[in-house]
Design a protein around this motif. Structure first.
Motif, PDB file in Angstrom:
ATOM      1  N   UNK A  48       6.451  12.268   3.970  1.00 57.65           N
ATOM      2  CA  UNK A  48       6.944  11.897   3.111  1.00 57.65           C
ATOM      3  C   UNK A  48       5.869  10.357   2.758  1.00 57.65           C
ATOM      4  N   UNK A  49       6.738   9.536   1.638  1.00 60.88           N
ATOM      5  CA  UNK A  49       5.813   8.603   0.794  1.00 60.88           C
ATOM      6  C   UNK A  49       6.786   7.677   1.727  1.00 60.88           C
ATOM      7  N   UNK A  50       5.755   6.554   1.562  1.00 59.53           N
ATOM      8  CA  UNK A  50       6.440   5.168   2.016  1.00 59.53           C
ATOM      9  C   UNK A  50       5.925   3.979   1.127  1.00 59.53           C
ATOM     10  N   UNK A  64       0.915  -1.525  -0.181  1.00 59.42           N
ATOM     11  CA  UNK A  64       0.198  -0.145   0.098  1.00 59.42           C
ATOM     12  C   UNK A  64       0.819   1.048  -0.150  1.00 59.42           C
ATOM     13  N   UNK A  65       0.016   2.725  -0.671  1.00 57.78           N
ATOM     14  CA  UNK A  65       0.967   3.698  -0.409  1.00 57.78           C
ATOM     15  C   UNK A  65       0.385   4.490   1.242  1.00 57.78           C
ATOM     16  N   UNK A  66       1.505   5.041   1.647  1.00 53.69           N
ATOM     17  CA  UNK A  66       1.712   5.591   2.728  1.00 53.69           C
ATOM     18  C   UNK A  66       2.117   6.680   2.584  1.00 53.69           C
ATOM     19  N   UNK A 111      -2.518  11.953   7.189  1.00 56.07           N
ATOM     20  CA  UNK A 111      -1.774  10.511   6.690  1.00 56.07           C
ATOM     21  C   UNK A 111      -2.887  10.050   5.750  1.00 56.07           C
ATOM     22  N   UNK A 112      -2.464   9.373   4.608  1.00 56.50           N
ATOM     23  CA  UNK A 112      -3.028   9.116   3.530  1.00 56.50           C
ATOM     24  C   UNK A 112      -2.547   7.342   3.236  1.00 56.50           C
TER      25      UNK A 112
END
Ligand code: DAT
Ligand code: MG
Length: 138
Positions: free
Chosen positions: A73-75, A6-8, A120-121
């Motif tokens: 910040x993309x994780x 997933x993208x967080x 957050x997303x």
């Protein structure tokens, strides 16, 4: 076991409030694995793609302005059932009503901004995750 990704995103409010570590710690304590991580100053074009489902809504422009207001910040996060699992960790969209125990419920609050700022997303489906990870991680 089908590993999912997933993208967080830790949104600009989360980065400004020094909550990057707190968000990543909750992800890691849950047992999910961070397999990609970067600090990004997102451009409008990327955000228009990311939020294409919201084009035309009254909060779309404020949402883009907010997402361009500072670094994100993309994780990439992996684990069994992680798409649904991270949405559960994040809590409901509105931090006023998000359940205590969730990231948004514990750490977020409404302060009357034009768009909901909620730290957050997380991708909302396996298909969204695939689409969004391509946008943010190529
Ligand atoms: P989520 O981030 O929980 O998936 P969403 O995809 O519906 O929520 O909306 C994207 C973001 O836009 C959300 O995190 C906060 C903001 N937002 C959503 N609905 C809103 C509304 N009615 N008014 C203001 N901002 C809103
Ligand atoms: Mg969404």
């Amino acid at each position: 076991s089908q590993q999912e990704q997933t993208l967080v995103l830790v949104k600009p409010d989360g980065v400004r409030r020094n909550l990057i570590g707190e968000v990543l710690a909750r992800i890691e304590r849950k047992g999910y694995v961070v397999t990609g991580l970067k600090l990004v100053e997102a451009e409008r074009e990327l955000l228009e793609k990311h939020y294409e489902e919201h084009v035309g809504k009254p909060f779309f422009e404020p949402l883009l302005e907010f997402m361009m207001s500072g670094p994100i910040v993309a994780a990439r996060v992996e684990g069994h059932g992680v798409v649904e699992g991270f949405r559960s960790l994040a809590g409901a969209t509105n931090p006023t009503t998000a359940a205590p125990g969730t990231i948004r419920g514990d750490l977020g609050r409404d302060w009357g901004a034009k768009v909901i700022e909620n730290i957050v997303h997380g991708s909302d489906s396996v298909d969204s995750a695939e689409r969004e990870l391509a946008i943010w991680f190529g």
